[in-house]
Each structure stands twice: as C-alpha cells, then as structure tokens.
Design an enzyme around this catalytic site. Sequence first.
Site: not given
Length: 411
Positions: A139, A186, A230, A232
């Site tokens: 990103c 992702e 976690r 995502r």
Amino acid sequence: MTTAPTTLALLQDVLQRYSRPAVAQQLGVDPVTVGRWMNGESKPKAYVDAALRQMLAQTPYAGGGDEFRFIDLFAGIGGLRQAFEGAGGQCVFTSEWDAYAQKTYHSNYPDGQEVAGDITQVAEAVIPEHDVLLAGFPCQPFSIAGVSKKNALGRAHGFADATQGTLFFDVARILAAHRPKAFVLENVKNLHSHDQGRTFAVILHTLREELGYHVHYRILDGQHWVPQHRERIVIVGFRDPVPFSWDALDLPEKGTVRLGQILHRTDGSEPVLEHDGDRFFDHARRQVQPKYTLTDKLWAYLQMYADKHRAKGNGFGFGLVNAHSVTRTLSARYYKDGSEILVDAGPGQNPRRLTPRECARLMGYPDSFRIPCSDTRAYKQFGNSVVVPVFAEVARLVRPWLDAAPERVVA
C-alpha cells in the site's frame, strides 16, 4: 488417542475426492497431521468436522492441479500460491523483487519457473494468460491531486492518472490487458481508511468503473484459523456477474487454536524435519535452541521501556504470551527484538522469541515448508506474508465461480 469415528469417516470420504496436500491446505494443517489423524495417532480439533462436511458438499474438482491458471504478483514467499494450489490451481507466472524471498520461493516451489523481479519492469505481453490474478500489493500513498480539477474541466483521467506511481497501477494494467475471470487482492486493514478513505475509493473506482469488475471486499482476522490476531482486507473481483457472497465463509470460532498448538513440543513429540535438523530445536535435549532466549540486557531494557510507557498511560510494551494465548500480529520487524510476541518461560527465567519455524506455523504454513534463509530474513518474510488458511478459505469461495462465469467472447 483415537479419532472420533464420524470424523474419521468424513476424512476418508474427503480423501477419496481430494489429495492429502489439498485437504491439508483447506484445513490449515500439515499433510503429516492428516496422516496422523488417519492412523489414530492424534485427534483433530472440533472445527475439522464441520470443515470436512463442507468439503464434501462442494462439487469435487477433477483433473489435479491444472483446472485453473493463476499468476502470483508481489508473491513474497508464496502464501497465496499455497492457498490457491490447494484449491486445484496452477501457477503460471510469479513476480517478487526481493532476492531473499525469491530464494525461499524457489526452495518451496521447485518447478523450474523463473521468478520475475520488479513488476514495474514487466510488460503485460510477457505474462501468460490466466484465470485468476493474485496480488498482495504494497500500500503506497495514492496521489489523487488534480483529479477533481480534471473532472471539473471535463478531462478523463482514468486509472493511469489516478494510480500511476503506485504498485496498484501495475495490478490494474495487467487486469486491463488480460481480463482474467477473477482477482484476489490482499492488504493491511488500514487500506480501507487510509487518507480518510480516499485511497480505497480510488482502488474501488479503478476496479469497478474503469475495469468493469464486480468487486467484493471484507476484513478477515487470521485468529479464526491460527493463534494470531491479524486483520487483513481481502478484495475479490469477478469479470462477469456471479452470485459470490462472503456469507458462505466458514469461519471457525476465534480462539479455537491456541499458541501451544504451534509451539515446539518439549514432550518428545516434536517432529524431526530433515530440512530443519536441530537449527531451531534441540531434539536430543527436547528444548528450543538457547539463542532464542532474550539476554539479560535486552529483557531488562524491554521491561524498563514498558514501565516507562505504562507510567505515562501508554499501551506500548512487550507482549508476553503462553500456551493458552492468541498473539499480537507478527510483523516484519520481529527480528529486531521479538518484543511483540515473547514466550513466557516461567518465573525467574527470561522469555524467548518464537523460532522461525514457529513463525511459519503461526502463519499457517505446513512443516514441509522450507526455511533456507537466515533467521533475520525468515522473520521478515513471515511477518510480511499472509495467513495461509485464511486464503485457502477465500480460494474455496472463489473456485466454484470460475466455472460459473460465462466465457468472454473474443472478437
């Protein structure tokens, strides 16, 4: 211990349809573990029963391994590939710029395919035709300055102007050139809110309006499958309209898997892996190698640092865990001091870092996965990777609609 007859019968039925590696991928375990269940050497967790029933409810895939073709962009060490090969896919192109990640990738996928480097230097024409594009793209900030002005002037800007200079642009240009049936992207959870949501808005506009894909997205937490919190964001898109729904997700209850299930076992049952040897675990002494235990100096520093921030009302500090814990998110900086996940060794003893093998397990990789690089590189690679069983479930959801989508008409 013996396996419950109903679960064993389900497992035997599933293995009539799928290979053992494919079953292991779907369940997020090692193929050796599946063998132990079959032999009655260990008992599967409760979620396995439901997962096996769901696999039996699916239409079985004929033809082993080449039913659909996918490309693996920003591949890292191949976590997305693991998941989609488990669903019957064949990888036909890989791109990853980091040389150390390439080494790990080649060690685990020795199919002779070259791993392309910098995707920004790869022309669309050299990428093979494929059904699915996979990308865990980094990103980067999107520069959308001037877009509103162009709109006001009636000038079309398109995704090239809106995303140029970001690695998402390379995903977009490959989608535009090849028009695969589907894609799976992702990224970190914060992509959704980055720059007050403007970054994500550009991404969705590019995928939906510029490229014409039907897009679905959802934030998934790895702790449904592994003992790690976690989160995502997963973005799935289809070239043609299909009745895809996130409601079909099979989410095991959070907390079902605890850290003790992935830690090295000191009771003599730790498997001896030829590719690891005693690198991480001393099998003769039944103990983790001493180098993973924090030094007195580092442990004292981490405690002092935590106390200082606690006194200020901050939440910064180390994360001490035990066999019953679900950990924080494993990051690429874990190699620095391991402070985000430290395994409690008991009163009066310094805690230790996870070993790279335990990090692999924490990310859902099977023990058959090879770790050829140094510990420092391995920590970075697993910290940057995906939780494999999360994407095995995503692959399960995507797979049926690759056949359902109508073929494109070639003029």
